[in-house]
Design a protein around this motif. Sequence first.
Motif, PDB file in Angstrom:
ATOM      1  N   SER A  20       0.837  -1.192   0.000  1.00 19.26           N
ATOM      2  CA  SER A  20       0.000   0.000   0.000  1.00 19.26           C
ATOM      3  C   SER A  20       0.870   1.240   0.000  1.00 19.26           C
ATOM      4  O   SER A  20       2.011   1.223   0.457  1.00 19.26           O
ATOM      5  CB  SER A  20      -0.926   0.006   1.217  1.00 19.26           C
ATOM      6  OG  SER A  20      -0.165  -0.022   2.405  1.00 19.26           O
ATOM      7  N   THR A  21       0.329   2.300  -0.534  1.00 17.68           N
ATOM      8  CA  THR A  21       1.023   3.578  -0.517  1.00 17.68           C
ATOM      9  C   THR A  21       0.135   4.571   0.200  1.00 17.68           C
ATOM     10  O   THR A  21      -1.013   4.785  -0.188  1.00 17.68           O
ATOM     11  CB  THR A  21       1.353   4.071  -1.932  1.00 17.68           C
ATOM     12  OG1 THR A  21       1.938   5.359  -1.851  1.00 17.68           O
ATOM     13  CG2 THR A  21       0.133   4.112  -2.819  1.00 17.68           C
ATOM     14  N   GLY A  22       0.636   5.130   1.268  1.00 16.27           N
ATOM     15  CA  GLY A  22      -0.214   5.977   2.095  1.00 16.27           C
ATOM     16  C   GLY A  22      -1.322   5.121   2.661  1.00 16.27           C
ATOM     17  O   GLY A  22      -1.104   4.101   3.269  1.00 16.27           O
ATOM     18  N   VAL A  31       7.103   9.315  -1.548  1.00 14.64           N
ATOM     19  CA  VAL A  31       6.154   8.204  -1.711  1.00 14.64           C
ATOM     20  C   VAL A  31       6.426   7.173  -0.616  1.00 14.64           C
ATOM     21  O   VAL A  31       7.562   6.755  -0.417  1.00 14.64           O
ATOM     22  CB  VAL A  31       6.299   7.546  -3.090  1.00 14.64           C
ATOM     23  CG1 VAL A  31       5.311   6.383  -3.223  1.00 14.64           C
ATOM     24  CG2 VAL A  31       6.054   8.560  -4.198  1.00 14.64           C
ATOM     25  N   LEU A  32       5.367   6.812   0.091  1.00 15.18           N
ATOM     26  CA  LEU A  32       5.478   5.830   1.165  1.00 15.18           C
ATOM     27  C   LEU A  32       4.812   4.528   0.739  1.00 15.18           C
ATOM     28  O   LEU A  32       3.638   4.504   0.385  1.00 15.18           O
ATOM     29  CB  LEU A  32       4.815   6.363   2.437  1.00 15.18           C
ATOM     30  CG  LEU A  32       4.623   5.357   3.586  1.00 15.18           C
ATOM     31  CD1 LEU A  32       5.972   4.865   4.096  1.00 15.18           C
ATOM     32  CD2 LEU A  32       3.801   5.974   4.706  1.00 15.18           C
ATOM     33  N   TYR A  33       5.585   3.439   0.791  1.00 15.47           N
ATOM     34  CA  TYR A  33       5.042   2.106   0.505  1.00 15.47           C
ATOM     35  C   TYR A  33       5.097   1.263   1.782  1.00 15.47           C
ATOM     36  O   TYR A  33       6.132   1.207   2.450  1.00 15.47           O
ATOM     37  CB  TYR A  33       5.851   1.402  -0.582  1.00 15.47           C
ATOM     38  CG  TYR A  33       5.613   1.945  -1.974  1.00 15.47           C
ATOM     39  CD1 TYR A  33       4.488   1.574  -2.690  1.00 15.47           C
ATOM     40  CD2 TYR A  33       6.524   2.819  -2.560  1.00 15.47           C
ATOM     41  CE1 TYR A  33       4.271   2.064  -3.967  1.00 15.47           C
ATOM     42  CE2 TYR A  33       6.309   3.310  -3.831  1.00 15.47           C
ATOM     43  CZ  TYR A  33       5.177   2.935  -4.529  1.00 15.47           C
ATOM     44  OH  TYR A  33       4.959   3.415  -5.787  1.00 15.47           O
ATOM     45  N   ARG A  34       3.987   0.656   2.094  1.00 18.50           N
ATOM     46  CA  ARG A  34       3.940  -0.290   3.221  1.00 18.50           C
ATOM     47  C   ARG A  34       3.781  -1.694   2.653  1.00 18.50           C
ATOM     48  O   ARG A  34       2.869  -1.954   1.874  1.00 18.50           O
ATOM     49  CB  ARG A  34       2.786   0.042   4.156  1.00 18.50           C
ATOM     50  CG  ARG A  34       2.943   1.352   4.901  1.00 18.50           C
ATOM     51  CD  ARG A  34       1.847   1.530   5.938  1.00 18.50           C
ATOM     52  NE  ARG A  34       2.044   2.748   6.704  1.00 18.50           N
ATOM     53  CZ  ARG A  34       1.534   3.930   6.379  1.00 18.50           C
ATOM     54  NH1 ARG A  34       0.775   4.051   5.298  1.00 18.50           N
ATOM     55  NH2 ARG A  34       1.773   4.986   7.121  1.00 18.50           N
ATOM     56  N   ILE A  35       4.660  -2.589   3.081  1.00 18.95           N
ATOM     57  CA  ILE A  35       4.607  -3.987   2.637  1.00 18.95           C
ATOM     58  C   ILE A  35       4.213  -4.840   3.839  1.00 18.95           C
ATOM     59  O   ILE A  35       4.888  -4.817   4.873  1.00 18.95           O
ATOM     60  CB  ILE A  35       5.970  -4.446   2.078  1.00 18.95           C
ATOM     61  CG1 ILE A  35       6.393  -3.531   0.928  1.00 18.95           C
ATOM     62  CG2 ILE A  35       5.899  -5.895   1.609  1.00 18.95           C
ATOM     63  CD1 ILE A  35       7.798  -3.787   0.420  1.00 18.95           C
ATOM     64  N   ASP A  36       3.139  -5.558   3.705  1.00 19.86           N
ATOM     65  CA  ASP A  36       2.634  -6.414   4.774  1.00 19.86           C
ATOM     66  C   ASP A  36       2.724  -7.880   4.353  1.00 19.86           C
ATOM     67  O   ASP A  36       2.030  -8.298   3.425  1.00 19.86           O
ATOM     68  CB  ASP A  36       1.175  -6.075   5.118  1.00 19.86           C
ATOM     69  CG  ASP A  36       1.046  -4.692   5.735  1.00 19.86           C
ATOM     70  OD1 ASP A  36       1.689  -4.458   6.768  1.00 19.86           O
ATOM     71  OD2 ASP A  36       0.328  -3.848   5.163  1.00 19.86           O
ATOM     72  N   GLY A  37       3.571  -8.643   5.032  1.00 26.09           N
ATOM     73  CA  GLY A  37       3.691 -10.059   4.732  1.00 26.09           C
ATOM     74  C   GLY A  37       5.107 -10.430   4.356  1.00 26.09           C
ATOM     75  O   GLY A  37       5.982  -9.572   4.201  1.00 26.09           O
TER      76      GLY A  37
END
Length: 566
Positions: free
Chosen positions: A436-438, A462-468
């Motif tokens: 996800s970004t933001g 730009v912020l990317y969140r990686i889950d997993g």
Amino acid sequence: MSVLSSDHRPPQPRASTIALFTPKLVTALQEGYSLATLRADAIAGLTVAIVALPLSMAIAIASGTTPDRGLFTAIVAGFLISALGGSRFQIGGPTAAFIVVVHRIVDVHGFDGLVLATLIAGAVLIAIGALRLGTYVKYIPYPVVIGFTAGIAISIFVSQIKDLLGLTVPLPGDFVPKIAALAAALPQTNPAAVAIALLSIGLIVGLRKVRPKWPGFLIAVVAAALVATGLGLGVATIGSAFGGVPRTLPAPTLPVFSLAKVTAVLPDAMTIALLAAVESLLSAVVADGMTGRRHRSNCELVAQGVANIASALFGGISATGAIARTATNIRAGGRTPVSGILHALFLALFMLVAAPLLSYIPLAALAAILAVVAWNIAEIEHVREILTRSAIGDRIVLALTLGLTVFVDLTVAIEVGVVLAAFLFMHRMAQAVEVSTGAALVREDEADTLTCDLPDQDPGVVLYRIDGPFFFGATQQVVSALDHTGETPRAIILDFSNVPLIDSTAATALRSAVEKARKMGARVVIAGARPNIRHALRDYDVKPPSVTFAANVEAAHAALGEAAPR
């Protein structure tokens, strides 16, 4: 800088290693062994021996060998598995799961080939246990286990049709030709053998319902022998087919070794080792569930290896933990491994005293026992549950494993089933990874592209969140997200706070993405990465000055001179 003195060294693993490989027999005896416990173990051992006596002979005959081979296995392997194993309640010996494998080895390589394969399998089991790899056996997927178990059950039942009907036709090894040969021989059906088989099955099933604690197998074969002998029925017996059963164990002997022979039987040896490991640990888990105890898996595998080597040396066949006999031991009141040792000694006594009487047992009665066993191990309810409730991938794995077990080979079935299940698992894990970004989730649409909504309040970062787990299966999704940033940002923050692991493929792909971002003039900050993630990234040159590591997203914004988004 600190120096550790000899009195302040870190704890050594020696004690824990000794504990891991200490047989449960030693543990039980150290706890104290009373006369009451011996009495309970003796009753349980006798009960299991009564069950194992006809079953061991039936399994050996169905495996393409002689009935005495089954008794040798139950005595020698059963004794050692209980004496050296990691379970208090495990009963070892020949099991129905080995019938298909052993029969094929005997057909192709002869009994000497089976002995050599079992010796090699024993060595492999010892190595697996010594290297503490026993815990990995549990990762064989459930649909694979149910699939090959059901396939084995089908093969066992078909192999017993010949004796159930009293046929004398030789049967080929492959499933389809075997069915064709049985169909062609149906006119030769012996009504007396069919009657003996139906009598035996009726007694076994009936006693389980009205007197479940009675030894149904033994009662069935005794009744069948009395009826067949008393009425003078013309049915095949152990005596007429094999010449009877010896009273004592043979002297240990070694097979003829040659590199060509070892190479020829090696795949079969690996199959024996895998099957023995899986079934013995499944049996130990069942025992744990029934008693609340915990087994030592690697100690159990070492014991299984020693037992298989000894069984082969004494003319036996492959052995493992027997789930049904282990459960019988527990229900009969067995408390320690002494019950399993006594079960082996009682079998040796039965063979010494009653060997001449065993010659009168009809083969149809032994085939009836295995027909019931095949039904029990088919796991019909579990097969139905997977086929009706599980995901389509699990259904395919089960069906493919079952089909390959029946029509091709158990080794191929397990290999294909495990590989296919692993691919399905990796696909599911990759689907579970979210990028996800933001606040906007990045997902793959029907056009196989990824959309990215940049946060309006911070257009330069730009912020990317990686889950997993960031592994090779999820690499394409993450890299695609990084490639769809729209206009080149001033900086990219990768939030790794929820990434538990990263593999070499993902680290290499991330390195390429970082290099691409730097060429475009964008700075990359990795936030919240755990120590193991940082270490893995550094091994693949994802490290300063290429990237900046920050404790969290707020620290990353601070490092970039930006206020954290509200």
